[in-house]
Every structure is written in C-alpha cells, then in structure tokens.
Write a protein that holds these residues in place. Structure first.
Motif, PDB file in Angstrom:
ATOM      1  N   SER A   1       9.851  25.514  -2.077  1.00 14.51           N
ATOM      2  CA  SER A   1       8.553  24.917  -1.744  1.00 14.51           C
ATOM      3  C   SER A   1       7.775  24.648  -3.023  1.00 14.51           C
ATOM      4  CB  SER A   1       7.747  25.848  -0.822  1.00 14.51           C
ATOM      5  OG  SER A   1       7.477  27.080  -1.478  1.00 14.51           O
ATOM      6  N   TRP A   2       6.698  23.884  -2.876  1.00 13.32           N
ATOM      7  CA  TRP A   2       5.885  23.556  -4.042  1.00 13.32           C
ATOM      8  C   TRP A   2       5.222  24.782  -4.667  1.00 13.32           C
ATOM      9  CZ3 TRP A   2       0.371  23.589  -4.532  1.00 13.32           C
ATOM     10  CH2 TRP A   2      -0.081  23.075  -5.745  1.00 13.32           C
ATOM     11  N   PRO A   3       4.622  25.715  -3.907  1.00 12.12           N
ATOM     12  CA  PRO A   3       4.010  26.889  -4.554  1.00 12.12           C
ATOM     13  C   PRO A   3       5.025  27.717  -5.356  1.00 12.12           C
ATOM     14  CG  PRO A   3       3.229  26.699  -2.294  1.00 12.12           C
ATOM     15  CD  PRO A   3       4.335  25.706  -2.448  1.00 12.12           C
ATOM     16  N   VAL A   4       6.243  27.867  -4.850  1.00 18.18           N
ATOM     17  CA  VAL A   4       7.267  28.616  -5.592  1.00 18.18           C
ATOM     18  C   VAL A   4       7.626  27.878  -6.876  1.00 18.18           C
ATOM     19  CG1 VAL A   4       9.631  29.499  -5.516  1.00 18.18           C
ATOM     20  CG2 VAL A   4       8.169  29.682  -3.496  1.00 18.18           C
ATOM     21  N   PHE A   5       7.759  26.556  -6.785  1.00 18.08           N
ATOM     22  CA  PHE A   5       8.078  25.782  -7.982  1.00 18.08           C
ATOM     23  C   PHE A   5       6.983  25.916  -9.034  1.00 18.08           C
ATOM     24  CE2 PHE A   5       7.729  21.898 -10.494  1.00 18.08           C
ATOM     25  CZ  PHE A   5       9.002  21.824 -11.031  1.00 18.08           C
ATOM     26  N   VAL A   6       5.719  25.887  -8.609  1.00 13.47           N
ATOM     27  CA  VAL A   6       4.608  26.008  -9.554  1.00 13.47           C
ATOM     28  C   VAL A   6       4.660  27.353 -10.279  1.00 13.47           C
ATOM     29  CG1 VAL A   6       2.093  26.227  -9.718  1.00 13.47           C
ATOM     30  CG2 VAL A   6       3.089  24.388  -8.385  1.00 13.47           C
ATOM     31  N   ALA A   7       4.943  28.429  -9.539  1.00 10.42           N
ATOM     32  CA  ALA A   7       5.025  29.755 -10.158  1.00 10.42           C
ATOM     33  C   ALA A   7       6.149  29.806 -11.189  1.00 10.42           C
ATOM     34  CB  ALA A   7       5.240  30.815  -9.081  1.00 10.42           C
ATOM     35  N   LEU A   8       7.298  29.248 -10.866  1.00  9.73           N
ATOM     36  CA  LEU A   8       8.426  29.250 -11.797  1.00  9.73           C
ATOM     37  C   LEU A   8       8.153  28.322 -12.984  1.00  9.73           C
ATOM     38  CD1 LEU A   8      11.342  29.158  -9.197  1.00  9.73           C
ATOM     39  CD2 LEU A   8      10.581  31.107 -10.551  1.00  9.73           C
ATOM     40  N   PHE A   9       7.472  27.219 -12.733  1.00  5.27           N
ATOM     41  CA  PHE A   9       7.137  26.281 -13.800  1.00  5.27           C
ATOM     42  C   PHE A   9       6.146  26.902 -14.775  1.00  5.27           C
ATOM     43  CE2 PHE A   9       6.289  21.580 -14.759  1.00  5.27           C
ATOM     44  CZ  PHE A   9       7.555  21.415 -15.283  1.00  5.27           C
ATOM     45  N   PHE A  10       5.267  27.738 -14.264  1.00  4.91           N
ATOM     46  CA  PHE A  10       4.330  28.479 -15.117  1.00  4.91           C
ATOM     47  C   PHE A  10       5.096  29.378 -16.090  1.00  4.91           C
ATOM     48  CE2 PHE A  10       1.863  32.319 -15.968  1.00  4.91           C
ATOM     49  CZ  PHE A  10       0.647  31.810 -16.396  1.00  4.91           C
TER      50      PHE A  10
ATOM     51  N   ASP B   1      -2.247  14.543  -1.078  1.00  5.43           N
ATOM     52  CA  ASP B   1      -1.778  15.676  -1.886  1.00  5.43           C
ATOM     53  C   ASP B   1      -1.462  15.266  -3.321  1.00  5.43           C
ATOM     54  OD1 ASP B   1      -1.977  17.583   0.097  1.00  5.43           O
ATOM     55  OD2 ASP B   1       0.074  17.267   0.833  1.00  5.43           O
ATOM     56  N   GLN B   2      -1.945  14.120  -3.762  1.00  4.68           N
ATOM     57  CA  GLN B   2      -1.603  13.680  -5.110  1.00  4.68           C
ATOM     58  C   GLN B   2      -2.248  14.555  -6.183  1.00  4.68           C
ATOM     59  OE1 GLN B   2      -3.031   9.736  -5.850  1.00  4.68           O
ATOM     60  NE2 GLN B   2      -5.116  10.165  -5.139  1.00  4.68           N
ATOM     61  N   TRP B   3      -3.278  15.312  -5.842  1.00  3.90           N
ATOM     62  CA  TRP B   3      -3.907  16.221  -6.796  1.00  3.90           C
ATOM     63  C   TRP B   3      -2.956  17.337  -7.223  1.00  3.90           C
ATOM     64  CZ3 TRP B   3      -4.146  21.279  -5.102  1.00  3.90           C
ATOM     65  CH2 TRP B   3      -4.003  21.483  -3.727  1.00  3.90           C
ATOM     66  N   LYS B   4      -1.915  17.558  -6.447  1.00  6.03           N
ATOM     67  CA  LYS B   4      -0.974  18.630  -6.788  1.00  6.03           C
ATOM     68  C   LYS B   4      -0.086  18.271  -7.980  1.00  6.03           C
ATOM     69  CE  LYS B   4      -0.671  20.539  -2.098  1.00  6.03           C
ATOM     70  NZ  LYS B   4       0.231  20.823  -0.947  1.00  6.03           N
ATOM     71  N   GLN B   5       0.107  16.970  -8.223  1.00  2.95           N
ATOM     72  CA  GLN B   5       0.964  16.577  -9.345  1.00  2.95           C
ATOM     73  C   GLN B   5       0.354  16.963 -10.696  1.00  2.95           C
ATOM     74  OE1 GLN B   5       1.228  12.457 -10.195  1.00  2.95           O
ATOM     75  NE2 GLN B   5       3.181  12.587 -11.284  1.00  2.95           N
TER      76      GLN B   5
ATOM     77  N   SER C   1      15.649  11.680  -6.700  1.00  3.96           N
ATOM     78  CA  SER C   1      14.619  12.572  -6.148  1.00  3.96           C
ATOM     79  C   SER C   1      13.873  13.227  -7.295  1.00  3.96           C
ATOM     80  CB  SER C   1      15.248  13.647  -5.246  1.00  3.96           C
ATOM     81  OG  SER C   1      15.989  14.584  -6.019  1.00  3.96           O
ATOM     82  N   THR C   2      12.598  13.511  -7.064  1.00  2.74           N
ATOM     83  CA  THR C   2      11.780  14.261  -8.015  1.00  2.74           C
ATOM     84  C   THR C   2      11.013  15.322  -7.223  1.00  2.74           C
ATOM     85  OG1 THR C   2       9.817  12.855  -7.794  1.00  2.74           O
ATOM     86  CG2 THR C   2      11.485  12.167  -9.396  1.00  2.74           C
ATOM     87  N   VAL C   3      10.319  16.176  -7.941  1.00  5.12           N
ATOM     88  CA  VAL C   3       9.487  17.183  -7.267  1.00  5.12           C
ATOM     89  C   VAL C   3       8.436  16.489  -6.408  1.00  5.12           C
ATOM     90  CG1 VAL C   3       7.836  19.059  -7.650  1.00  5.12           C
ATOM     91  CG2 VAL C   3       9.874  18.887  -9.084  1.00  5.12           C
ATOM     92  N   VAL C   4       7.901  15.372  -6.883  1.00  8.25           N
ATOM     93  CA  VAL C   4       6.875  14.636  -6.149  1.00  8.25           C
ATOM     94  C   VAL C   4       7.436  14.082  -4.844  1.00  8.25           C
ATOM     95  CG1 VAL C   4       5.394  12.594  -6.205  1.00  8.25           C
ATOM     96  CG2 VAL C   4       5.537  14.081  -8.203  1.00  8.25           C
TER      97      VAL C   4
ATOM     98  N   SER D   1       0.837  -1.203   0.000  1.00 10.55           N
ATOM     99  CA  SER D   1       0.000   0.000   0.000  1.00 10.55           C
ATOM    100  C   SER D   1       0.868   1.247   0.000  1.00 10.55           C
ATOM    101  CB  SER D   1      -0.913   0.004   1.225  1.00 10.55           C
ATOM    102  OG  SER D   1      -1.614   1.211   1.322  1.00 10.55           O
ATOM    103  N   SER D   2       0.429   2.257  -0.742  1.00 11.21           N
ATOM    104  CA  SER D   2       1.205   3.495  -0.856  1.00 11.21           C
ATOM    105  C   SER D   2       0.834   4.532   0.196  1.00 11.21           C
ATOM    106  CB  SER D   2       1.004   4.107  -2.249  1.00 11.21           C
ATOM    107  OG  SER D   2       1.413   3.218  -3.253  1.00 11.21           O
ATOM    108  N   CYS D   3      -0.357   4.423   0.757  1.00 11.56           N
ATOM    109  CA  CYS D   3      -0.856   5.517   1.582  1.00 11.56           C
ATOM    110  C   CYS D   3      -1.337   5.082   2.965  1.00 11.56           C
ATOM    111  CB  CYS D   3      -1.996   6.233   0.850  1.00 11.56           C
ATOM    112  SG  CYS D   3      -1.507   6.943  -0.728  1.00 11.56           S
TER     113      CYS D   3
END
Length: 568
Positions: A201-210, A147-151, A135-138, A79-81
């Motif tokens: 952090s993830w929010p900063v990465f999302v902004a830069l990825f955008f 939090d898998q919806w964030k991927q 390692s990955t962002v995930v 199981s993963s979770c």
C-alpha cells in the motif's frame, strides 16, 4: 593532534595504499548516486484519463467522446480527472445518438453536443498511458486527481529521511567511526529498496521510502569525510572535488538506462538494491580513518593501521609515529563526546555553522528545483534525465580545476553567482526562445552544482576532526530541507510562471552574499580541535581603514595565556 599530517607524512600522498583506498572509496558512492533521484522514475506520473468499463456497451465514437477535452499548456488534451456522466452517455448511445463538438444547425439531427453534458469524477478508476512506463507508484496506488497531493508528499518523506539520517549519522560517526556508518548506510539502501518493491500500500511504501532516504545521503557524506581524512594535499582535492562526485554522477546515469529497460517500478526497485550488495564486501578492504582514531585517543590502533599502510607503500615508518608526550596527554584526558549542540557552543563556531546552513539550504533548493523542473519537460523522460545528469561532468571537472589552484571561498562565490545570474535571466527567454532557455537552465545547474562541489571541500576544511562528520551531516541535513521544499516550489508557477525561477535565483544570490563572511583557509592542513577554527570575516566598507588581520588576532588570542605565564 596538531601535527597529525606532519606525523604521517612518511606515507606520502599517492602510494599503493592511497591508490587502492581511493578507488574503493569511489566505488562506495555508487549505491547512493544510483538511488539519489529514484523519485523521478518510481513516482513518475503517466498521462491518464477516466476509465470506461468494457461492460458499458458504448459505441467506439461514444467511448472517445465520453472524456471531455480541455486546453493545457496551449494544447488540446483529454481531461485527466473527469468524464461525462456514464449513465447519460449510455442512454444516448442506446437511442442511436452521435456525439458532436459543435451546435448542429439541422434540428432533425440526433447528434448531441457533448460539451453540454453533465460531468462526473472517475468513479471506475483511471486508464494510464504505457508509452514510457508499464507501472509506477502513482499509477498503481492512483496518486492522481483528488489524491495527487500524495505524490509530492512521497518525495518529501524521501528527503525528510535524508534529513533525519544526517541528524543522527554525523553524531554516530564522530563517536563510533566513519567506517561503520558508511557500510551501515549502504546496507540500509539495499535492505529498504528491496523491501519497497513488495510494499502492499501507499503508506507502507512511504515508510520504506523514508528509510531509503536515510541511507542515501548518509552513505555519500560518510565516504566523503573518510576520504578527506585518509588523503592529504592534492590527493584530497582530487578525491573530494572530482573523482568521488564523478563516480557518484556516473551511478546516476545508470538509473535512466535501467529504468528504460525495466519499465515497471517494482522490479526497478529491486535492481536498486544490487549496487549496495556488491559494495558490502569492501568492508574488509577499506580502513578506518586514522585521524579519527587519534582524535578519540586510540593511538595504538592508529599506529597499527599506519604501519600497515607503510608496508603497502614500501616505506619505512618511524619508530615513534606520535610523540609520547602528546600521546600521554591525549590518553590521560577523557575524550569528550560530541553532539550537534557543539556546533553552537562558542560564538565563532556558531557563526560559521549558521552561515553554512544557510548556504547549503539555498543552493540545494535551486539544485533540486532545477532537477524536478527538467524532469517535467516535454519529450522523452529518459533522455531528459540523461541530459540533466550529463551537465554534472563538466561542472565537477571545473570545480576540481578551480579548487586546486584558487581559494575555495572565492571559487564557491564565483560558481554560485554564475548559477544565480543564469536562473534570473531565464524569465527573459522562457516564452520567446526555448533553445536559449534550455541553455540557461543547464548553465544554471552547472554553476550551482560546481558551487556545491567546492562547498563540500570548503565545509570539511572549516570544521575540526572531532566534530567534522557531525558538521558535514548537519549541513547535509539543511540541504535535505532545501530538497524537501523544492517539489512544492514549482507549484508557485500557478501564480506566476517566473516565480520559481526568481526564488531559486534569489536564494543562490543569498548564498553568495553569506559566503563573503566565511574565513578562508586555502592550502592549510585540516584542523583537529575546535580551538583551531579560524575566525569569521568582518564586514567593512571599501573606504574603511584596514582592520587587524584575523589570523593574527586568532594567534594572539591563542598565545595570550603563555605570554602571561612567562611574565609571571
């Protein structure tokens, strides 16, 4: 402007100037191609399970048994979770109990049926497999389980960045030039891929990825439009349908090789900045589009550029390149600013634009849906990605061979129909024959990608110079809407495993039907004004009488004012 290609015919189509610019423009597509599907490796989700702290003092048997087993895809896996309650497991381990998977007949045994224990979430985090990735962002930001919806949301922001980039870059390019937009997008790729490597952090990465997504598609569209306007005839077809896409595809193949060598996402993100930095010095070697300069009334700059090109080609430029009467007429009129709203100004251009938006959206949903689904196949992800990308070379080659000899509307219809039929046939072999299923997937991608390659040429021919980059960018914007939807499309397999394939096949069929209504301008010079745009095809039943020729109607409509004037 109407006789632009005739005015610059003294240059020829394949001289030293064209060869040099041809090669350099192809090189500018490498940064965009290298970054296109970076989401596959940066956002890869390694296999994982709940972390068991070392200080829990569990025996090795209980450490292995503390993670529940479940059936997924016909296989038994951990199981993963969830895990069994750690406090309870520690107590059982302390009293000498042993885990068992089945009921024990010997009642005096101290073995415990682990499946009857109460479960809990991963309170101490997760342990990730390092088989393919260090390692990955995930794995770093724990984008799993609750939090898998964030991927997929991160992928969505990347493609939304491309959508926003297309929305503004086309208008900037039509107003300020193709060259500044091309190199501005390449600089963005280098800047934000470097910055993403240090995201805390993830929010900063999302902004830069955008922002990274903004530069990716913008660089390719700007290079495509600049080359389409610099080259003429067969050279333009060779550049647009074969060489530029093949270099772009070769850059895509470099990414899995680099990701195989660099298994951590932060160093990989840093290496993604290198191709863009290497291309920035090409600013001093690649010229601006003279056709765009003429459309903006900047005739002196265009003539200076063309005379310089004539020196490189060792041909003599005429004393007057552009007819003075036309030059005075163009320069005396104020050059109007163009915007995306001009694509909806008249009924004809509005019909062409809306139909092309539908086609670009439909084909790109299918293309990216196939790409994300291939990346989820079992086996080595690097090999899967190479296989996924390798099919693009024969697709681009076929599109070039067909586009140089056959009408582009018919070519786009034929390739898209091939891809649609392959996708619809997958549901027959999905469970019974994996080898045939893989063949159909690759055939589907072949057809859809070849159709998209021809569609690029076809779209650039349908729109005039004054608004060509805006039109191409608006179509690319809808392609990014399609790519944004595609990651979520695969989640429909929860309801029916065939549903994603059926939707992708039906969307490809829709693009085929809509393409029938577009006009055909095969082997005609590029148009420069909105008034020169051809009329859309009208639907008629096969048994209906032959309607008047659309081209003749357009010609009559254009010459009507002159006839009235002469009679008066």
């Amino acid at each position: 402007m109407q006789d632009y290609e005739e005015s610059v015919s003294f240059l020829g189509t394949w001289g030293p100037f064209q060869k040099r610019v041809f090669l350099l423009l192809c090189l500018t597509s490498i940064p965009g191609g290298y970054n296109l599907l970076s989401v596959i490796f940066l956002l890869a989700k390694p296999s994982h399970h709940c972390h068991i702290p070392a200080q829990s003092n569990l025996s090795q048997d209980w450490i292995q048994a503390s993670i529940p087993l479940q059936v997924a895809g016909g296989r038994l896996e951990r199981s993963s979770c969830s895990r069994y309650e750690l406090d309870l497991v520690q107590n059982l381990s302390a009293v000498g109990g042993k885990p068992a998977l089945n009921w024990i007949l010997n009642q005096s045994s101290v073995e415990v049926l682990v499946s009857s224990l109460k479960r809990e979430g991963c309170k101490d985090g997760w342990t990730y497999s390092t088989e393919h990735y260090e390692s990955t962002v995930v794995s770093e930001f724990n984008l799993v389980c609750s939090d898998q919806w964030k991927q997929p949301l991160t992928s969505l922001f990347y493609f939304l960045g491309g959508l926003f980039g297309c929305l503004i870059s086309g208008q900037i390019s039509d107003r300020f030039g193709r060259k500044p937009v091309l190199f501005g997008a390449i600089f963005m790729l280098s800047l934000f891929s470097s910055a993403a490597a240090f995201a805390p952090s993830w929010p900063v990465f999302v902004a830069l990825f955008f922002m990274l997504g903004m530069g990716q598609i913008t660089s390719f569209i700007a290079a495509f439009v600049l080359g389409s306007e610099l080259f003429m005839g067969s050279t333009r077809v060779l550049f647009s349908s074969l060489c530029l896409p093949c270099v772009y595809m070769s850059a895509m193949l470099l990414l899995p090789v680099n990701a195989y060598l660099v298994r951590s996402w932060r160093p990989l993100s840093l290496t993604m900045a290198v191709p863009g930095l290497a291309c920035l010095p090409l600013w001093w070697l690649i010229p601006e589009s003279p056709r765009w300069l003429v459309s903006r009334g900047r005739f002196q700059e265009a003539e200076l550029l063309l005379r310089s090109a004539a020196l490189h080609n060792r041909v003599e430029a005429p004393y007057v390149i552009f007819i003075p009467a036309n030059v005075e007429k163009e320069t005396s009129e104020k050059v109007e600013s163009t915007s995306i709203l001009d694509l909806l100004k008249t009924a004809n251009i509005r019909n062409v634009t809306l139909m092309l938006w539908i086609i670009w959206f439909s084909l790109n949903v299918s293309f990216f849906g196939l790409s994300f689904n291939m990346s989820a196949l079992s086996g080595n992800p690097f090999l899967n990605y190479i296989l996924l990308t390798a099919v693009e070379l024969p697709a681009y080659t076929a599109s070039w061979l067909v586009a140089r000899s056959f009408p582009h509307r018919l070519s786009c219809i034929s390739f898209s129909l091939l891809g649609a039929l392959a996708l619809l046939l997958i549901q027959i072999t999905l469970d019974s024959n994996p080898a045939i299923t893989l063949t159909l997937v690759l055939l589907g991608k072949f057809g859809i990608l070849a159709g998209i390659a021809v569609l690029h040429i076809f779209t650039s021919e349908l729109f005039p110079t004054v608004i060509r980059n805006t039109a191409m960018s608006s179509c690319a914007m809808f392609s990014r809407v399609g790519s944004s939807v595609s990651p979520y499309l695969l989640y429909l397999a929860v309801f029916n495993q065939f549903l994603p394939w059926i939707i992708m096949g039906c969307l490809s069929l829709l693009s085929v039907l809509v393409c029938f209504f577009l006009p055909e301008i095969f082997r005609e010079p590029l148009i420069d004004t909105i008034e020169q745009m051809p009329l859309v095809q009208r639907f008629r039943w096969p048994w209906a009488s032959t309607p008047p020729d659309d081209g003749k109607l357009a010609k009559d409509q254009t010459t009507a004012p002159e006839i009235c004037t002469s009679r008066l």
